[in-house]
Design a protein around this motif. Structure first.
Motif, PDB file in Angstrom:
ATOM      1  N   HIS A  67      -6.908   0.196   8.747  1.00  0.00           N
ATOM      2  CA  HIS A  67      -5.864   0.980   8.086  1.00  0.00           C
ATOM      3  C   HIS A  67      -4.507   0.426   8.465  1.00  0.00           C
ATOM      4  O   HIS A  67      -4.351  -0.129   9.541  1.00  0.00           O
ATOM      5  N   SER A  93       2.412   4.837 -12.815  1.00  0.00           N
ATOM      6  CA  SER A  93       1.240   5.456 -12.188  1.00  0.00           C
ATOM      7  C   SER A  93       0.710   6.559 -13.098  1.00  0.00           C
ATOM      8  O   SER A  93       1.461   7.368 -13.635  1.00  0.00           O
ATOM      9  N   GLY A  94      -0.590   6.538 -13.311  1.00  0.00           N
ATOM     10  CA  GLY A  94      -1.214   7.523 -14.176  1.00  0.00           C
ATOM     11  C   GLY A  94      -1.269   7.125 -15.643  1.00  0.00           C
ATOM     12  O   GLY A  94      -1.899   7.807 -16.438  1.00  0.00           O
ATOM     13  N   PRO A 118     -12.117  -5.185   0.392  1.00  0.00           N
ATOM     14  CA  PRO A 118     -11.005  -4.452   1.001  1.00  0.00           C
ATOM     15  C   PRO A 118     -10.542  -5.120   2.288  1.00  0.00           C
ATOM     16  O   PRO A 118     -11.318  -5.804   2.948  1.00  0.00           O
ATOM     17  N   ILE A 119      -9.264  -4.903   2.631  1.00  0.00           N
ATOM     18  CA  ILE A 119      -8.770  -5.355   3.926  1.00  0.00           C
ATOM     19  C   ILE A 119      -9.331  -4.380   4.959  1.00  0.00           C
ATOM     20  O   ILE A 119      -9.202  -3.173   4.803  1.00  0.00           O
ATOM     21  N   LEU A 173      -4.541  -8.488  -0.114  1.00  0.00           N
ATOM     22  CA  LEU A 173      -4.352  -7.631  -1.292  1.00  0.00           C
ATOM     23  C   LEU A 173      -4.941  -8.294  -2.533  1.00  0.00           C
ATOM     24  O   LEU A 173      -5.605  -7.648  -3.339  1.00  0.00           O
ATOM     25  N   LEU A 210      -0.861  -4.344  -8.752  1.00  0.00           N
ATOM     26  CA  LEU A 210      -0.609  -5.785  -8.728  1.00  0.00           C
ATOM     27  C   LEU A 210      -0.715  -6.409 -10.113  1.00  0.00           C
ATOM     28  O   LEU A 210       0.001  -7.351 -10.437  1.00  0.00           O
ATOM     29  N   GLU A 247       0.523   3.655  11.630  1.00  0.00           N
ATOM     30  CA  GLU A 247       1.444   4.756  11.386  1.00  0.00           C
ATOM     31  C   GLU A 247       2.869   4.246  11.537  1.00  0.00           C
ATOM     32  O   GLU A 247       3.160   3.472  12.446  1.00  0.00           O
ATOM     33  N   GLU A 256       0.833  -1.196   0.000  1.00  0.00           N
ATOM     34  CA  GLU A 256       0.000   0.000   0.000  1.00  0.00           C
ATOM     35  C   GLU A 256       0.874   1.254   0.000  1.00  0.00           C
ATOM     36  O   GLU A 256       2.034   1.200   0.418  1.00  0.00           O
ATOM     37  N   SER A 257       0.300   2.382  -0.423  1.00  0.00           N
ATOM     38  CA  SER A 257       1.089   3.614  -0.395  1.00  0.00           C
ATOM     39  C   SER A 257       1.428   3.944   1.053  1.00  0.00           C
ATOM     40  O   SER A 257       0.646   3.709   1.964  1.00  0.00           O
ATOM     41  N   HIS A 308       2.323  -0.141  -6.823  1.00  0.00           N
ATOM     42  CA  HIS A 308       1.147  -0.556  -6.063  1.00  0.00           C
ATOM     43  C   HIS A 308       0.191  -1.313  -6.976  1.00  0.00           C
ATOM     44  O   HIS A 308      -0.860  -1.749  -6.558  1.00  0.00           O
TER      45      HIS A 308
END
Lengths: 210, 299
Positions: free
Chosen positions: B256, B171-172, B252-253, B241, B202, B259, B38-39, B200
């Motif tokens: 969150h 990305s993008g 979704p997992i 994932l 897969l 930190e 994940e980011s 990110h």
């Protein structure tokens, strides 16, 4: 229904980005729109969210033809359509906290600036709400952008590559939030994505542009 | 390149960010290792550490050795004259913003060639990555995303490095462009280079990777041959994932990621784990056949 008929749009004189496009987004359903980069998907998103005035053609919102766009669009029409863009970092004011980002549309429209259950619905914790964009990940920031788009309870939601920057788990979580809105509040969704796998599980119907 | 016990911490006022904890892996010629997660899990910090591009408040431990040189302890002069571009080429995240807007792609690629390996022909280098040499005469804003990406890859190849490091190179980009970029990177591995792909995405990793490393909250949690990890994930995070993919169930997992300033000493995935009760709560990697898994009770 949110619809566009015979839409022609562009930015520079002589360079047409959309030529004669018809699209219909029904309440309580998800229309997927797929196509390669540069085919005009994002321009259509801007036209349907009244952020860009088409050169020709008509946008109709719940049987009312939209006459004015951008800042001139009537508040009631503007706020009936929510939008989430691809890049959350370019879509927020970096000086705002996530809480301020989420409540901005409420404050701007004279409602109490309270997050309420929005944060919980999109999965933002109290700690995250207190942070600024540079202190959170793209996924966390996109959650705030989705909450902001839902704050005024729009009847339609345009998701322009909403999940392109996100990992699989955050993608599934955010699409789940949108689906909840579709099923409980009857929100009509235009889901723009180049990810056909995603649209195959998300959208009720998919339009493909080449 | 052999990376052993790589840890990176950032010391902030009153806080410590553990961005990478005890990562060990190998980058081997002919292999493409995809690092997914994940980011915010520490993937990009790991890449920056290998190039000595971390900010001054970073504290790096461990070693990353190639041809007898440990790039983690190398001084700036060694990094600038031997490592960056020559041993390790970087494919940037967003090629368009990576390039200088006021100069043509050709002038920038030619500069890289002059600095790194002056005997090469710039047009030939462009053709090797599937770019029309005429496209080099454009300014960055005149290039499409795919063309800019190829310029980025050509620049990474200018010094003929043994290792290619690609940090979120797609990305993008839309799917056909992602696929082409992945095929290009896989081709570089087939030429005998070692490729580290950080992503990110897969689906992109599945398309091109020979090996897969899954990172969660600063630690590698699963490492092994890509096909096996995708077919039969052993760590519950890897499984989570894959289940979150549209074709994997789209679930979704819950919760969150933690930190990086408040990481638990034990398994950081435990609060989100579907089967937390019986595990040993030990985050170090153990061998399962030809794989390494940071779970005592693998799925």
């Amino acid at each position: 229904m949110l619809s566009g008929t015979g839409l022609v749009a562009g930015y520079r004189r002589g360079v047409t980005v959309l030529s004669n496009v018809d699209i219909k987004v029904d309440r309580g359903a998800v229309l997927g729109l797929a196509g390669p980069s540069g085919c005009g998907k994002s321009t259509l998103a801007k036209v349907l969210t009244l952020l860009h005035e088409p050169w020709a053609g008509e946008v109709t919102l719940d049987d009312v033809v939209v006459r004015r766009f951008r800042h001139a669009a009537p508040r009631a029409q503007r706020t009936a359509i929510g939008v989430v863009f691809q890049q959350p970092r370019l879509s927020v004011d970096p000086r705002f906290t996530l809480r301020e980002i989420v409540v901005e549309p409420l404050a701007a429209n004279g409602f109490p600036a309270e997050v309420g259950d929005l944060a919980e619905r999109v999965g933002l914790t109290e700690d995250l709400l207190g942070r600024r964009p540079h202190e959170v990940s793209d996924g966390q920031l996109q959650r705030a952008c989705l909450a902001r788009a839902l704050a005024l309870k729009p009847r339609y939601l345009v998701c322009d590559e909403m999940t392109a920057m996100l990992d699989a788990s955050t993608t599934a979580a955010l699409v789940g939030v949108v689906q909840e809105e579709v099923h409980t509040a009857g929100v009509g969704v235009l889901a723009i994505s180049h990810d056909e796998e995603l649209l195959s599980v998300w959208a009720d119907d998919v339009q493909r542009w080449v | 390149m052999i990376v052993q016990g790589l840890s990176v911490r950032f010391l902030l006022r009153g806080a410590e960010v553990r961005a990478v904890t005890d990562a060990s892996f190998e980058l081997r010629p002919g292999r493409l290792l995809a690092l997914v997660g994940e980011s915010g899990c520490g993937k990009s910090v790991l890449a920056s550490a290998l190039l000595g591009l971390l900010p001054g408040n970073a504290e790096v431990r461990g070693s990353a050795t190639l041809d007898g040189l440990d790039v983690l302890s190398a001084d700036e002069k060694t990094l600038a004259t031997k490592v960056r571009g020559r041993m390790i080429g970087l494919v940037p995240q967003s090629a368009v913003t990576h390039l200088t807007p006021v100069r043509t792609a050709r002038s920038q690629l030619a500069e890289a060639v002059r600095a790194l390996k002056p005997d090469q022909d710039v047009d030939e280098l462009a053709e090797r990555v599937g770019l029309e040499p005429q496209a080099l005469d454009r300014y960055p804003h005149e290039l499409s995303g795919g063309m800019a990406q190829r310029v980025g890859i050509a620049m990474a190849l200018a010094g003929d490095p043994q290792i290619i490091l690609a940090d979120e190179p797609t990305s993008g980009l839309d799917r056909p462009l992602v696929d082409r970029t992945m095929d290009l990177l896989a081709g570089l591995a087939e030429e005998g280079r070692a490729v580290l792909l950080i992503t990110h995405d897969l689906a992109a990793a599945r398309r091109s990777a020979t090996d897969l490393a899954v990172m969660y909250a600063s630690r590698l949690v699963e490492l092994g041959p890509a096909a096996k990890v995708f077919d039969d994930p052993l760590h519950p995070y890897t499984a989570g994932l894959l289940n979150a993919l549209p074709e994997g169930g789209f679930r979704p997992i819950p919760g969150h990621p933690p930190e990086l300033t408040h990481l638990p000493d034990g398994c950081a995935f435990r609060p989100r784990c579907p089967v937390p009760d019986t595990c040993g709560d030990d985050p170090s990697l153990v061998a399962h056949g030809d794989r390494l898994v940071a779970c005592r009770r693998p799925c």
